[in-house]
Design a protein around this motif. Sequence first.
Motif, PDB file in Angstrom:
ATOM      1  N   ALA A  50       0.840  -1.198   0.000  1.00 24.05           N
ATOM      2  CA  ALA A  50       0.000   0.000   0.000  1.00 24.05           C
ATOM      3  C   ALA A  50       0.873   1.246   0.000  1.00 24.05           C
ATOM      4  N   PHE A  51       1.963   1.190   0.763  1.00 25.51           N
ATOM      5  CA  PHE A  51       2.768   2.402   0.905  1.00 25.51           C
ATOM      6  C   PHE A  51       3.757   2.586  -0.234  1.00 25.51           C
ATOM      7  N   VAL A  53       2.878   2.492  -3.380  1.00 28.61           N
ATOM      8  CA  VAL A  53       2.249   3.160  -4.518  1.00 28.61           C
ATOM      9  C   VAL A  53       2.222   4.673  -4.341  1.00 28.61           C
ATOM     10  N   LEU A  54       2.618   5.129  -3.170  1.00 28.90           N
ATOM     11  CA  LEU A  54       2.559   6.566  -2.901  1.00 28.90           C
ATOM     12  C   LEU A  54       3.506   7.340  -3.806  1.00 28.90           C
ATOM     13  N   PRO A  55       3.071   8.565  -4.171  1.00 29.55           N
ATOM     14  CA  PRO A  55       3.966   9.409  -4.961  1.00 29.55           C
ATOM     15  C   PRO A  55       5.088   9.933  -4.079  1.00 29.55           C
ATOM     16  N   GLY A  56       6.101  10.451  -4.703  1.00 30.01           N
ATOM     17  CA  GLY A  56       7.187  11.053  -3.937  1.00 30.01           C
ATOM     18  C   GLY A  56       8.311  10.071  -3.723  1.00 30.01           C
ATOM     19  N   ASP A  57       9.498  10.606  -3.576  1.00 23.32           N
ATOM     20  CA  ASP A  57      10.681   9.784  -3.397  1.00 23.32           C
ATOM     21  C   ASP A  57      11.011   9.722  -1.914  1.00 23.32           C
ATOM     22  N   PRO A 308       2.913  12.949   5.217  1.00 22.06           N
ATOM     23  CA  PRO A 308       2.818  11.777   6.074  1.00 22.06           C
ATOM     24  C   PRO A 308       4.172  11.079   6.245  1.00 22.06           C
ATOM     25  N   LEU A 310       5.625   7.874   6.286  1.00 18.62           N
ATOM     26  CA  LEU A 310       5.169   6.555   5.829  1.00 18.62           C
ATOM     27  C   LEU A 310       5.633   5.378   6.673  1.00 18.62           C
TER      28      LEU A 310
ATOM     29  N   VAL B 159      -5.184   4.651   5.794  1.00 17.51           N
ATOM     30  CA  VAL B 159      -4.096   4.270   4.898  1.00 17.51           C
ATOM     31  C   VAL B 159      -4.501   4.523   3.455  1.00 17.51           C
ATOM     32  N   THR B 162      -4.665   8.156   2.513  1.00 18.56           N
ATOM     33  CA  THR B 162      -3.349   8.771   2.425  1.00 18.56           C
ATOM     34  C   THR B 162      -2.701   8.407   1.100  1.00 18.56           C
ATOM     35  N   VAL B 163      -2.910   7.155   0.703  1.00 22.37           N
ATOM     36  CA  VAL B 163      -2.248   6.646  -0.485  1.00 22.37           C
ATOM     37  C   VAL B 163      -2.865   7.229  -1.760  1.00 22.37           C
TER      38      VAL B 163
ATOM     39  N   ASN C 435       4.269  16.424   2.317  1.00 16.94           N
ATOM     40  CA  ASN C 435       5.342  15.815   1.539  1.00 16.94           C
ATOM     41  C   ASN C 435       5.126  15.999   0.055  1.00 16.94           C
ATOM     42  N   ASP C 439       7.452  17.891  -2.618  1.00 16.97           N
ATOM     43  CA  ASP C 439       8.011  17.212  -3.794  1.00 16.97           C
ATOM     44  C   ASP C 439       7.595  17.906  -5.086  1.00 16.97           C
TER      45      ASP C 439
END
Lengths: 345, 310, 614
Positions: A50-51, A53-57, A308, A310, B159, B162-163, C435, C439
């Motif tokens: 789930a985590f 797939v989050l955008p951002g590096d 967030p 993560l 979750v 957030t995602v 965040n 970004d």
Amino acid sequence: MTVALQPGEAIQGAPEEETSRGASWPRYLALKGGGAAVSLVMVVVVGFFAFRVLPGDPAISMTRGRQVSADQVEILRKQFGLDQPLIVQFWNYLVGLLHGDLGTSYTYNRPVVDLIGTYIGPTLLLTGTAALVSIVLGLSLGQRAAWRRGTAFDRTQTSVALIFWSVPTFWLGLLLLLVFGGWLHWFPTGGMSTPGLGATGLAYVWDVVRHLVLPVTAMVAVVYAQYLLVMRASLLEEMSADYLTTARAKGLREDDVRRKHAVPNALLPTITLIFLTIGGLIGGAVTVETVFSWPGLGYLTFQALTSPDLPLLQGTFVVFSSIVIITNLAADLVYRVIDPRLKAS
Amino acid sequence: MTEAVTTEAVTASAARGARSVASARRKQRAGEVWREFARHRSGVVGLVLLLAVIALALLAPVIAPEQLLDVTKVTAGPNEPPSWANPLGTDPAGRSVLVMLLWGSRVSLLVGFAATAVSMIIGTIVGMSAGHFGGVAQAVLLRIMDFFLVLPSLVLAIVLSTVLSRGVVTIIIAIGVTSWAGTARLVRSQTLTIEARPYIERAWALGAGNGHVLRKHVLPAVLPLVLANTTLTVGSAVISESTLAFLGLGDPTTVSWGTMLKTALDTGAATAGYWWYVLPPGIAIVLVVLCFTLVGRALEAVVNPTLRGR
Amino acid sequence: MFDTQSSSTARRRPLGRLALSLTVSAAVAAAPLAFAPAAFAAEDGDGGNYLRIATSADIDTLNPFTAVLGSSTGILTLAYERLVEWGAADNAPVPGAASEWKTSDDGLTWDFTFPEGRKWSDGEPLTANDAEWTLNAIQTDPDLQQASGGLVANMKSIEATSDTNLRIVLKEPQPQNPGNSMMVLPEHIWKDIKDPAEYRNAEDSVGSGPFTIAKWDEGQSVELKANPNFWRGAPKIDGIRFVYYKNADAQVQALKSGEVDIVSGLLPAQYESLKGVEGITVNAGAGRRYTSVAINPGAKDATGAPLGDGNPALQDPTLRRAIFMAIDNKTLLEKVLQGLGTLGQTEVPPVYPNYFGIDEDKVIPFDIDGANALLDEAGYVMGPDGIRLDKQGAPLNLRLMGRSSNPQHAQISEYMVSWLKEIGIGLNVAMYSDNQVNDDSTLGKYDLYFTGWGIGPDPDFQLSINRCSSYPNADGSGNLSENNWCDPKFDALFDKQHGELDPAKRADYVKQAFATIYDASVNNVIWYADSLEAYRSDRFTGFVTQPADGGVISGQNGYWGYYSTTPVADTSQLADAGAPTGLYIGIGAAVVVLGGLAVFLIARRRAATSDDRA
């Protein structure tokens, strides 16, 4: 969340029971334990993917706005294994998990496991107390309401419970805080103990209890309705059973009939339900701890949400879910021990 | 929205809608159901209130033009207490809280109904399959159901929100995906009961396939229970929406009861004593959720005869 | 309402005992709790005068090498003297650990004097050797650079030439005193710590500031106690407690009930509601942070290649100017902030008067008609649906990004959508997590977005992140560009101010440089919000603000506010901000008991009249 307001369903029992109720102890253990293990694995897998797939590096997030060179970012990526293929990262995550490693929080810059260790105690205290109070309250009121079905008492109790059940927890908490904390000054407005009070022993316990009252009330008010309604429904079911008529015919006192026969039997489906709603209680902890600044995992989750953060969010998710799964497993085992129908057979 | 409302209206009156025209027998059955439902006074009260709220939500553009929500066009001052012009006072931007409450009901109800629809569809499909098929498929489905049943749904919804990107759709998905397990469990046990009945065995003997049995026999039989059950889910979804908004996971660019409460808290309305901005959205939530609960309980007593008389 | 559909089934039994007791149990059980000493107010375990500060932000660590979060560095400022402090009156450099300093003519060599008599809280002498050790530790160990790495980057050598003299040689001249913000740690304690980067410094630490860290109760509070060896003299209070509140409303309630003594970061409505409350004094200090809307003028990466997905039409300065002309900063300040701030101009807030402001005639006015005229003239024709078309004929629908953690962004955007519609520009608003905004803004993935920076006393850093050389790498690493914008004219001004050692001349260059950013219409500063605070003036008084005129107590560039406070003579007799507690307890208890009784009676009566169940 709605589970509880469906008495019919609760009485029918969990689906697996049809297959496992008659099973021998070892088989039962294997079934339940295996199920819980599978659930835990699923939590772990969901927690990882789930985590991702989050955008951002993540490497850039970790630098928290500091100016870093491309080389430094590369080093960070290596350090956290982010340069590896996803499957390798997953493997590393699993291995880490087995060693009790849930990664490092961006915000606090320390191991997530450490943080969870620090914050888990207050959450257990809060949710444990709330669960206990709502169970006692729900079961006794539900029992009374069933025994006195149709009376004003029954109607008032059911109505009040349903109204509370319809209130958003955070809103109720906030109103409690405003009225009893800010306006009446009866209870502290937040935290778990008064900082600097330096109290020890009983005085400290007293201080914590004072801080517990409002958050526990907010949680109980919203939850106890479910127990009340199910207890009421299952007791009504029992009361129409033949054996009670027999018992009465034998000349047993009404009170004894209820206490010794009807109530114990009606308790079973209710207990199943109680364990099913533990997830809901924990969800409530997130908002209640936020409103009352209770230093627990829910508060940590909220903190992790804002950035967030993560790894921290992932960690709290895994821990929360594991608590629920393990409690449910324990419940299944206890259930089998106390189920009189099993004892009889 | 319209679609969801229609479904719900049908549900709520449990058959007064279009389907009742199909045959006289059905009409008669519908009449019975309605009479049975009408015996539950609290359910009827809930239904009437609910229909009123839904009507108001649908008519919001007519009652209060959307322009009233435009912050650059307001004339009233910020945080004004209730008056004749603004019966529930104004928000920090000077908009009428009553108008916002009206418009907010649209998003809150939309989230409630849509999330319930998601949850209902997943729950029915998974539940029926888990009851109908055996072997590995059943084992896997049961495991998944169990997993979602015990999982702290709010934490999972957090979750998910957030995602995924912010927005009403995300909230609907987050709530829907985390709340279907209860329905699935119910549908499964109902499926098991129904498939044990003789007429299903007859159908099998006549060479009916899986699809035929599920569609023609099981689905119609479980549907009433599902509908009764999901009425309760709408209420929880409305609460979940406000909770996600409170945690900062809502969509602050739309007006819903949840985001109204969030804005009230974010602007310090609670401590400043602007009760007209803090209480109405909360009370609206309580009222609507209570109505759904009452209707749901009454419906359940109708569909599930073992519950009658309680 | 909740009819239960049945003929009565109640029993004639000694009813209600349990029910009654349970109905009221929660409330009644609570009553004795409520009777416990009504005021948590001023009740300190050790009977001392502790200033209790409500804080919402969390703490990462109290290790001065690695603490990054503002709440942590704020506490550390109280516990460790910097080489040179920022003065209370006007943010000018004043003695800290060092009593005086000299610069060589080329601006490269700085000598700091450590006078005799500076002591650590444990009584050991504080000397130039401590400073040498601290700075060298930061410079040589990358793990210790998290907090202050940037401050030593320009230092060629750091050497204690004697116990009383520290010599720092710079690589190139810099206008800011290298001792500013540079903490000094006690060598005799820290040299024995095995892994200084991991050390949390949570208990009984040795420091040199007015207070020292006594105890950190994670997630709950941090306690500091007065340092009797502080060179300016021990504080007049016994210590400070920072108490966590996650919830802004809870903080205000805690102030009202006397659980805390000072609250900062108030919302405008809370601030207004605390005005005139007995025993509480409010303070609106000029803030150091600007809030703005930035436009993507065509972001580039370090190699000069385009970066991100900003709408190319925004590379036209006229379009950017027209957009800013359609935003009424004054209305926003009045409505969203209820006037509790100063109208925005350049990025420098008015607390730094030397660098603040822009020429009157250069200010971009709020003028919808003017903006429309400008756009007509520039050839942005109106499309059929009221949205203008860009030069390629595509409708001007722009994206506006904000932070979901900041409610004001959503509020401002509601106004902006409406205003921009009037000049034929469509706006799609979306709020994201912090965040993601960080970004996306770094990578140029935006059209418009809300931003804001807290500005330190020296403007050098803020200007430096607008140079052409500050474009980031294609993956967002490397340098940081504030506005993704670059102009050689600005770079020339930056170099001039950077090398200028005469303060007046430098100030002029700085203002010109900020004006260049303003003219480019890349960053529209809406306001500088006031920092809103309130404190229990019935318990504490004498807070020194920074700057002296209209400044803040909390969140200073220094320790002046908390250090200066004195307890009000008799703190045991507190005016409670609310009504008499006992009265409310009485009323509450009565209501509860009566309510329970009523329920009980109704239940009984029903029971008595109903038929027994067959």
